[in-house]
Design an enzyme around this catalytic site. Sequence first.
Site, PDB file in Angstrom:
ATOM      1  NE  ARG A  79     -23.509 -14.241 -50.034  1.00 53.00           N
ATOM      2  CZ  ARG A  79     -22.440 -14.346 -49.239  1.00 53.00           C
ATOM      3  NH1 ARG A  79     -22.739 -14.776 -48.027  1.00 53.00           N
ATOM      4  NH2 ARG A  79     -21.085 -13.780 -49.422  1.00 53.00           N
ATOM      5  CE1 TYR A  80     -27.725 -12.755 -52.948  1.00 58.80           C
ATOM      6  CE2 TYR A  80     -25.397 -12.751 -53.822  1.00 58.80           C
ATOM      7  CZ  TYR A  80     -26.651 -12.138 -52.814  1.00 58.80           C
ATOM      8  OH  TYR A  80     -26.484 -11.339 -51.928  1.00 58.80           O
ATOM      9  NE  ARG A  83     -25.364 -12.186 -58.049  1.00 60.69           N
ATOM     10  CZ  ARG A  83     -26.757 -12.382 -57.710  1.00 60.69           C
ATOM     11  NH1 ARG A  83     -27.445 -12.988 -58.689  1.00 60.69           N
ATOM     12  NH2 ARG A  83     -27.267 -11.509 -57.004  1.00 60.69           N
ATOM     13  CB  CYS A  92      -5.190  -7.246 -50.100  1.00 62.58           C
ATOM     14  SG  CYS A  92      -6.674  -8.061 -50.109  1.00 62.58           S
ATOM     15  CB  CYS A  96      -9.246  -1.656 -46.396  1.00 60.93           C
ATOM     16  SG  CYS A  96      -9.033  -1.558 -48.242  1.00 60.93           S
ATOM     17  CB  CYS A  99     -10.755  -5.531 -44.697  1.00 61.85           C
ATOM     18  SG  CYS A  99     -11.069  -6.897 -45.487  1.00 61.85           S
ATOM     19  NE  ARG A 101     -15.186 -12.431 -48.466  1.00 58.37           N
ATOM     20  CZ  ARG A 101     -15.666 -11.965 -49.597  1.00 58.37           C
ATOM     21  NH1 ARG A 101     -14.486 -11.332 -50.275  1.00 58.37           N
ATOM     22  NH2 ARG A 101     -16.826 -12.076 -50.130  1.00 58.37           N
ATOM     23  CG  ASP A 266     -20.241  -5.787 -44.537  1.00 53.14           C
ATOM     24  OD1 ASP A 266     -21.581  -5.842 -44.563  1.00 53.14           O
ATOM     25  OD2 ASP A 266     -19.419  -5.975 -45.405  1.00 53.14           O
ATOM     26  CG  ASP A 303     -23.430  -8.880 -47.900  1.00 48.46           C
ATOM     27  OD1 ASP A 303     -24.079  -9.606 -47.849  1.00 48.46           O
ATOM     28  OD2 ASP A 303     -22.600  -8.368 -48.759  1.00 48.46           O
ATOM     29  CE  LYS A 310     -23.034  -7.175 -51.923  1.00 49.88           C
ATOM     30  NZ  LYS A 310     -22.862  -8.608 -52.574  1.00 49.88           N
TER      31      LYS A 310
HETATM   32  S1  SF4 Z   1     -11.570  -4.457 -48.613  1.00 50.37           S
HETATM   33 FE1  SF4 Z   1     -10.258  -6.364 -47.748  1.00 50.37          FE
HETATM   34  S2  SF4 Z   1     -10.175  -7.644 -49.403  1.00 50.37           S
HETATM   35 FE2  SF4 Z   1     -10.781  -5.628 -50.111  1.00 50.37          FE
HETATM   36  S3  SF4 Z   1      -8.625  -4.642 -50.817  1.00 50.37           S
HETATM   37 FE3  SF4 Z   1      -9.147  -4.011 -48.895  1.00 50.37          FE
HETATM   38  S4  SF4 Z   1      -8.207  -5.597 -47.448  1.00 50.37           S
HETATM   39 FE4  SF4 Z   1      -8.390  -6.547 -49.265  1.00 50.37          FE
END
Ligand code: SF4
Length: 339
Positions: A79-80, A83, A92, A96, A99, A101, A266, A303, A310
């Site tokens: 994206r940049y 990097r 994971c 979360c 999340c 994603r 997000d 973002d 961002k």
């Molecule tokens: S935010 Fe999403 S990618 Fe990051 S640790 Fe939590 S569940 Fe996993």
Amino acid sequence: MTIAPRGLEQTAPEIEQVARRYAVAVSPHLLSLVDPADPADPIVRQFLPSAEELNTLPEELPDPIGDAAHSPVKGIVHRYADRVLLKAVAVCPVYCRFCFRREMIGPQSISGQDNALSPRDLDAALAYVAAHPEIREVILTGGDPFILSPRRIADITQRLAAIGTVKIIRWHTRVPMVDPARVTDELVAAMHAPGITTWVAVHANHAREFAPEARAAIARLADGGIALISQSVLLKGINDDVESLAALMQAFLANRIKPYYLHHPDLAPGTSHFRLGIEDGLALMRALRARVSGLAIPAYMLDIPGGFGKVPLESDHLEKTATGHRVRDHAGRWHDYPG
Ligand code: SF4
């Protein structure tokens, strides 16, 4: 593993529905931190599924930060200019509930993605980095890259360092807080290679996550010569008050982690119960500045949906509109934001 949060047992079928749509996992370490006497426990709220996740709003997006628009080869997001993200894994140790994603991670049966890049895809991703000498920094993310074995972490580190033009490798992880036993001396050693500097961005959202085991894991990283920065998400009902934010940032500092980013949440599907308005976030940042040392102040970031990058919200990148806000990306283009 499917867990119905305490107090929501009557919604068990809905919780099952959530678990069929989004990955669910909670580590024994996190469960040991739950305070049964706290009806607003920040561990429960962050990690245990809730029927509120079935509520998807029209403005929510499956790829809220637009990774796909900047992915020239599998596993790379460029994206940049200087990097790239290298998404080596799509899983994971815990998931979360907010999340960003969440549509792309989790066991293959839920995400539709392979759990990790295949050897051939990893070769192609590293070849892309080698073919772009302007890339100085590679950010390992996913999923959580600390779920990889030290042997695979060492392999990726050595191969990136061997490219020569990559100078910084940054690992984004939640593991020190959620599954600290994975942070072994072997893992720390695996992240070093000649010619590169290693950074780790530790994701935590509440001071309660700084259990003795987590503090010991962070100390192993810091004592092992890893530079540490923080990442947090501003979350309604978890850290959206100045005392919680101050305690979190002070906990980072006390553990040798420089507060770096506080992300505005997000527009991920089924997460509106975690989102607050940008004006609320700006007010909290003003209160935080009045409350703690400058060393404890992170940048409050958004973002821009759609992959436009961002931007800091406490800046001239933001303007209020009649219906919400508009934000200016780094190319000077303005985008409406509904909040
Ligand atoms: S935010 Fe999403 S990618 Fe990051 S640790 Fe939590 S569940 Fe996993």
